[in-house]
Scaffold this motif. Structure first.
Motif, PDB file in Angstrom:
ATOM      1  N   PRO A   7       1.097  -1.131  -0.048  1.00 50.42           N
ATOM      2  CA  PRO A   7       0.012   0.036  -0.069  1.00 50.42           C
ATOM      3  C   PRO A   7       0.987   1.294  -0.149  1.00 50.42           C
ATOM      4  N   ASP A   8       0.259   2.545  -0.443  1.00 50.16           N
ATOM      5  CA  ASP A   8       0.842   3.749  -0.380  1.00 50.16           C
ATOM      6  C   ASP A   8       1.216   4.169   1.038  1.00 50.16           C
ATOM      7  N   TYR A   9       2.624   4.480   1.352  1.00 47.45           N
ATOM      8  CA  TYR A   9       3.010   4.608   2.706  1.00 47.45           C
ATOM      9  C   TYR A   9       3.387   6.171   2.448  1.00 47.45           C
ATOM     10  N   HIS A  10       2.741   7.115   3.415  1.00 52.30           N
ATOM     11  CA  HIS A  10       2.722   8.444   3.043  1.00 52.30           C
ATOM     12  C   HIS A  10       2.767   9.411   4.244  1.00 52.30           C
ATOM     13  N   PRO A  11       3.034  10.553   4.257  1.00 54.61           N
ATOM     14  CA  PRO A  11       2.938  11.487   5.377  1.00 54.61           C
ATOM     15  C   PRO A  11       1.600  11.663   5.821  1.00 54.61           C
ATOM     16  N   VAL A  12       0.959  11.631   7.191  1.00 55.21           N
ATOM     17  CA  VAL A  12      -0.313  11.678   7.480  1.00 55.21           C
ATOM     18  C   VAL A  12      -0.150  12.550   8.949  1.00 55.21           C
ATOM     19  N   ARG A  26       4.197   8.696   9.317  1.00 54.33           N
ATOM     20  CA  ARG A  26       3.981   8.271   7.934  1.00 54.33           C
ATOM     21  C   ARG A  26       2.860   7.167   8.316  1.00 54.33           C
ATOM     22  N   SER A  27       2.098   6.693   7.481  1.00 52.76           N
ATOM     23  CA  SER A  27       1.175   5.893   7.542  1.00 52.76           C
ATOM     24  C   SER A  27       0.284   5.587   6.052  1.00 52.76           C
ATOM     25  N   THR A  28      -0.330   4.422   6.094  1.00 49.72           N
ATOM     26  CA  THR A  28      -1.091   4.068   4.826  1.00 49.72           C
ATOM     27  C   THR A  28      -2.553   4.375   5.133  1.00 49.72           C
ATOM     28  N   ALA A  29      -2.838   5.171   6.213  1.00 51.55           N
ATOM     29  CA  ALA A  29      -4.411   5.620   6.358  1.00 51.55           C
ATOM     30  C   ALA A  29      -4.598   6.817   5.251  1.00 51.55           C
ATOM     31  N   THR A  30      -5.597   6.747   5.052  1.00 49.50           N
ATOM     32  CA  THR A  30      -6.039   7.826   3.903  1.00 49.50           C
ATOM     33  C   THR A  30      -7.200   8.827   4.477  1.00 49.50           C
ATOM     34  N   SER A  31      -7.383  10.147   4.055  1.00 42.95           N
ATOM     35  CA  SER A  31      -8.577  10.895   4.401  1.00 42.95           C
ATOM     36  C   SER A  31      -8.822  11.794   3.487  1.00 42.95           C
ATOM     37  N   ASP A  32     -10.151  12.389   3.430  1.00 41.08           N
ATOM     38  CA  ASP A  32     -10.536  13.155   2.371  1.00 41.08           C
ATOM     39  C   ASP A  32     -10.322  14.955   2.895  1.00 41.08           C
ATOM     40  N   GLN A  33     -10.024  14.776   4.216  1.00 41.70           N
ATOM     41  CA  GLN A  33      -9.720  16.228   4.730  1.00 41.70           C
ATOM     42  C   GLN A  33      -8.304  16.289   4.941  1.00 41.70           C
ATOM     43  N   GLU A  41       3.330  22.668   4.218  1.00 40.93           N
ATOM     44  CA  GLU A  41       2.762  21.693   3.357  1.00 40.93           C
ATOM     45  C   GLU A  41       1.507  21.254   3.735  1.00 40.93           C
ATOM     46  N   THR A  42       0.514  20.916   3.001  1.00 34.32           N
ATOM     47  CA  THR A  42      -0.824  20.324   3.072  1.00 34.32           C
ATOM     48  C   THR A  42      -0.668  18.574   3.110  1.00 34.32           C
ATOM     49  N   TYR A  43      -1.128  18.095   4.357  1.00 38.68           N
ATOM     50  CA  TYR A  43      -1.277  16.871   4.557  1.00 38.68           C
ATOM     51  C   TYR A  43      -2.675  16.044   4.682  1.00 38.68           C
ATOM     52  N   PRO A  44      -2.963  15.055   4.488  1.00 35.99           N
ATOM     53  CA  PRO A  44      -4.234  14.426   4.859  1.00 35.99           C
ATOM     54  C   PRO A  44      -4.430  14.387   6.627  1.00 35.99           C
ATOM     55  N   VAL A  45      -5.504  14.556   7.021  1.00 37.81           N
ATOM     56  CA  VAL A  45      -5.639  14.234   8.553  1.00 37.81           C
ATOM     57  C   VAL A  45      -6.565  13.315   8.817  1.00 37.81           C
TER      58      VAL A  45
END
Length: 91
Positions: A7-12, A26-33, A41-45
């Motif tokens: 899975p995609d591992y990215h800053p969250v 860093r996590s595989t969790a995703t969010s629309d917010q 920078e802008t990151y998913p929360v």
């Protein structure tokens, strides 16, 4: 490492609303917010109910709650204290 299997591992940013605390990891969790972080920078929360900032074990506010009277029920069933039926006076 095989490509396209992981899975995609990215800053969250994880935000604990109860403690008013947020941390970047860093996590595989995703969010629309999204959230604007301190580095510009802008990151998913991802909002979480509890984190190490609000968990009683980590904050030192842990307490034992006997909501159903389990201790009293145990003492009734197996005897409590030094009364008859207790194991304290046997030997």
């Amino acid at each position: 490492m095989q490509q396209d299997k992981h899975p995609d591992y990215h800053p969250v940013v994880f935000r604990d609303r109860a403690a008013g605390y947020a941390f970047l990891t860093r996590s595989t969790a995703t969010s629309d917010q999204t959230i604007d972080w301190d580095d510009g920078e802008t990151y998913p929360v991802v909002d979480v109910e509890i984190s190490s900032e609000s968990h009683p074990f980590y904050t030192g506010k842990a307490r034992t709650v006997d909501t159903e009277g389990r201790i009293a029920r145990f003492e009734r069933r197996y005897g409590g204290g030094d009364g008859p039926g207790s194991a304290a006076g046997t030997g």
